[in-house]
Each structure stands twice: as C-alpha cells, then as structure tokens.
Design an enzyme around this catalytic site. Sequence first.
Site, PDB file in Angstrom:
ATOM      1  N   ASP A 308       0.831  -1.198   0.000  1.00 25.44           N
ATOM      2  CA  ASP A 308       0.000   0.000   0.000  1.00 25.44           C
ATOM      3  C   ASP A 308       0.871   1.256   0.000  1.00 25.44           C
ATOM      4  O   ASP A 308       1.955   1.278   0.603  1.00 25.44           O
ATOM      5  CB  ASP A 308      -0.894  -0.012   1.243  1.00 25.44           C
ATOM      6  N   GLU A 333       1.392  -0.276  -5.014  1.00 25.91           N
ATOM      7  CA  GLU A 333       0.477   0.804  -5.395  1.00 25.91           C
ATOM      8  C   GLU A 333       1.271   2.092  -5.493  1.00 25.91           C
ATOM      9  O   GLU A 333       1.652   2.678  -4.481  1.00 25.91           O
ATOM     10  CB  GLU A 333      -0.638   0.947  -4.354  1.00 25.91           C
ATOM     11  N   ASP A 415     -10.360   2.117  -3.667  1.00 25.30           N
ATOM     12  CA  ASP A 415     -10.138   3.563  -3.594  1.00 25.30           C
ATOM     13  C   ASP A 415     -10.771   4.298  -4.768  1.00 25.30           C
ATOM     14  O   ASP A 415     -11.504   5.271  -4.587  1.00 25.30           O
ATOM     15  CB  ASP A 415      -8.638   3.874  -3.569  1.00 25.30           C
TER      16      ASP A 415
END
Length: 594
Positions: A308, A333, A415
């Site tokens: 992340d 990410e 997201d």
Amino acid sequence: MGDCRVVGLLVNAQHFPTSICSSSCSLGLQQGFVQRSNEKQWQQQQQQIPTREGCPQKVAARKKSMLTRRKGRILGMGVGEAAAAAATTPPHKEGGHERFDGKEMHKRLFEYHKGGQTRPARPIPVDNLDVLLFQGFNWESPKRYPWWTYLQSKVEELVELGVTDLWLPPACQSVDKNGYLPGQLYNLDASRYGKSMELRDLIDMLHTRNICAIADIVINHRTAGHQDPRGHWNIFDGGVEDKRLAWGAWAVVDDDAYDSGGQGHHDSGESYAAAPDLDHTQKQVQDELTDWMNWLRAEIAFDGWRFDYAKGYAPEFCGLYCERTNPTFSVGEVWTTLSYQGSRPSANQDAHRQRLCDWIDGTGGRVCAFDFTTKGILQAAVQDELWRLRDSNGKPPGLIGWWPQRAVTFVDNHDTGSTQRHWSFPDNKVAMGYAYILTHPGIPCIFYDHYFEWDLKAQIQELVQIRKRNFINAESKITILLAESDMYVANIADRVILKLGPRMDMGTLAPSEQDWKLASYGDRFAVWESRRLPPPKIESHFAEPELEWPRVEPSHKVHLIDKMTHRTKKRILEEIPNLVDDDEREKFKDELKY
C-alpha cells in the site's frame, strides 16, 4: 491468538531427470516451479527479451530486471528471517536474479503448537505471467463482519472463474475500520475483518483450491499507541508481549507531514499526512518488518504482498522486503497524477508510465506495479476517444506498452471505485474496460464489486475463459490495427481480436468467418478468437509425491547470514540444527552460546 510454527515440511525423495527438475529444499522452503504452457514460445521469447520503448537510458538494467523469476515463482516460507537465507542452486543466474527451469513438486505441512492440527499444503503458484488477480474486498467489507468467514462462501466461484491469486485487505489492528492506519501489526484479532483463526481458515480453504493469498501490507506509515513527553504520537506497540515492533520517535522520519516528532532520517518518498511515516533506512525497522512479514508467510500462510502507498518510501525497500521474504507474487500501489490539458488527460502520458518503470527498476525488478497509466487513459478513451489507446510507436500507451510483464491492469479498486469513487471508471463502460484488460498483455486484476455486485459476472467469466483458452498472458504480442475516436481494433497473439467502440462497420478489418469466430460481445465491444487450434499445452506427467515422515534430508543447507538477528540465528540452531551447515554451526557456536 493461537500461535503456530512450521514443524514438519515434506520433501519427497523422488528424483526427476536433471533436464527437467533441479530438486532443492531448505528450512521449510519448498519451491514450486511451473512449466510454461508452450515451451517453444518460451525459448523464442528468451531470444528476444522485450524492452520498454521510450526508456533508452535504462536498456541494460531493464534486460536484467526482465529476467527476474521469468520461469517460475518461489513458493514457501521458513521460520522468521531464515526464509531469506535458504540456499537453492538454480540452473542459471542472469543479471543477479535467479531464473528457474523445470518444475519441482513439493508440498509442505504446518502444525499448530496446540492440538497438533495440520494445515493444507500450499498451492504451487502459476508463472507470474499467467496470474489472474482478484481483489477480494471493497470499502464496505468491514460492515459484513466477519469478512474472512463470509469470503469463504465465495471461494468456489473464484475457483470456477480461474483466479490464481486473491488479494485480501489489511489484516491487523488499525485505527480505521478498513485497516489502512495500522498500529499493532502482530494483533490480527483486533481486525475489523475478523479474528486470526477465521483468517487462517480462509487461507486454508484457498490453498486447498490452489489459490494463493496476497496480503495488503501497509508499512509506509503506522499509528502509535502512546504519546511521548512532548505530546507527539510516536510510541508504538507491536501487539505482542515482547519488544518486537515496540518503536519510538527514532523509527519515524524527521520531516513527516504528520506532526509526529520523528527523529529519524528524511523521508525517502512522499509523506502521508494521516499517520507517522516510518523511516525505512533504519536497520531495526527493516529487520523487524522482515520478521513480521515472514511471520505472515510462515504462520498465517500468506503467499504474497500488495504494498500500500508504495510511493511513500523508496522502492529499494520494497525490493529488500521481497528479497528477504520470497513472496510468490508482489505488486505495489504507486498512484501518481496523470498530466492534464484542461479537464482531460494529455495525449502523451510517457512521463507518467516512466515513473512506474523507474519504481519497478528501483525494486530490482522484483515487484510489479498497478498500471495506473493504463487505467487513466482507458477510462478517458472509452468516452469516444479511443484514439488514445495507441501511442506514437503503435503500442499500448500505458505501462503495458513498455513493461507488460510487471504491469497489473485494473478497472477500479476500493479507492478509485466502490463507495469512495475517488477516480472511478464510467459505470456504463466498465464491461469495455474488462474486455480490454482481459484480452491484452499485463496481469489483470478483477474487482470484487464488478464481479459479485454488478451484473457483469457472465461477461467477465466469458472474457477470462477466452484469455485462458488462447494462452494470452502478460507478455503476449499485440498489434493495434486501428485506433480512432469511435473504433479500436487490436490483434493479440494472432489468437484474439478485440474491437471497441460504437462504429459497426469494420471494413477490411472485419474478421473473416472462415478464420475467426465471435466469442464474446457486449455494449460497444466484441471479441473474436481464431478457429485455428491453439498451440499444445505441455502438461507434467509426474505424479504427486506422497507424504513422508520424518522429512527427507534437504539437498541444500540453511545459511546463517549477517542480516539475521542474533535471536533468529539462535532460534534456527535450537529448532532445526540439522538443516544448518556443519561448518557454519561451529563458526557461530561461540557467538550464540547455545
């Protein structure tokens, strides 16, 4: 939280021809290698390693990184940091990275300290190029508690779809319900998704169905449990009785956007304002995060990682953690902003995908990246701007045009879509998006909402089967035949033709009925597949080795290396002394005083 450890690890004594298999095992590390479905194609590809157009200054480094685990993926874990030290002898080494040939057929068992309950063997992972990733949650998943148990009811449908890897949400205690502000990393019972044992049960079910479990690793930042004397939140609790991950201000960067009172070095990436940013240059931070990730691998039985907010710290640290933990698959990410002209994305997004290439290079080629470039271009292109889907060199304009073997393509995630909708794909064009990513190079990721909550299940299933039937994978050849505002046509691997857009008349590009058959269609898309038989898939004819006890002596010993902590070396020598090389055992005898 029921603690467990690896106590029995099977290594079958079958001996395969050396031309097919190089047998190796050490400290509970079984390595599975998957033979590519078309060996001739593999040999041809080895002669012509693809390069990332537009990055001429990094051709040499790129070729080295491209060879990273091209032939197979490491399977298995050991106790603590010993996973990083297990020595194998692959047939070749190129560019400092291992390349494997053949297939080893090992299984391993886990046994709990309490009750003697055994856990299922891990699946042998597919080649990275053939991964079909599935995001197994959305932003509202914590409301369906326990999510780990609920998700078990979906496993058979994932098997039917052909999923190879399931991405799970952050599993530890967190200030927020979704797990992205973690604090006590070892405390899995405080997760809003369920208890530790429920998570283990889910992973066991996945493993029995040959699906790898991918953990969402949030290590850019961390929430503290206590304040220091100056009122700064920087006193951390690891969630265990000992001092593991019990850090202070020294572990936080000194230029943090969050008022954390950090006393470490400067941040190596972008600051995250919602929680203290960790200083990954600190050796103790590196070592204890490595121990924690190895614990997730060995004892919780996760197989791989999704990093992340990976832009928050230097990519070399993602590479370091993967080198030390040997995930079957890993992806980062790295979400940065496209370039815009007014309200629309610019036609050229080379700078954006260059940042993704640089990040992957920074990991040593060990970690894939979510292809945010392709997502941004694609969701603009499906709004009657399909000309965007071909760059100036006739290639796909996203990361898949430069480095498809490391590009994880997606339409939306928790997201960008879900109930957050920070950067969502146009709702009425989502099917077009899947028609693109499931027929094109890259590693596709399917979002939970689109498959289970939208009316797209049948279409996605159809597209996945087309991909698998025709052996389309991350590095399949693509020829873009047309890219105009109202029509896009591409030929993938001479096996599949995709047409996007409202224009019906394809002219001379229309596939002939003699050579092509319509395989799938929907609103503004159609897919044809060749009537020619696909190349034969090479299957292994070796039988599964049967379980043996006690375990067979491994062909390679465990090495005690300097990066291990004193505690880890001592634990290895106490628990599995027979796996340590005799000379090294004597060398460290005085140091460890065991």
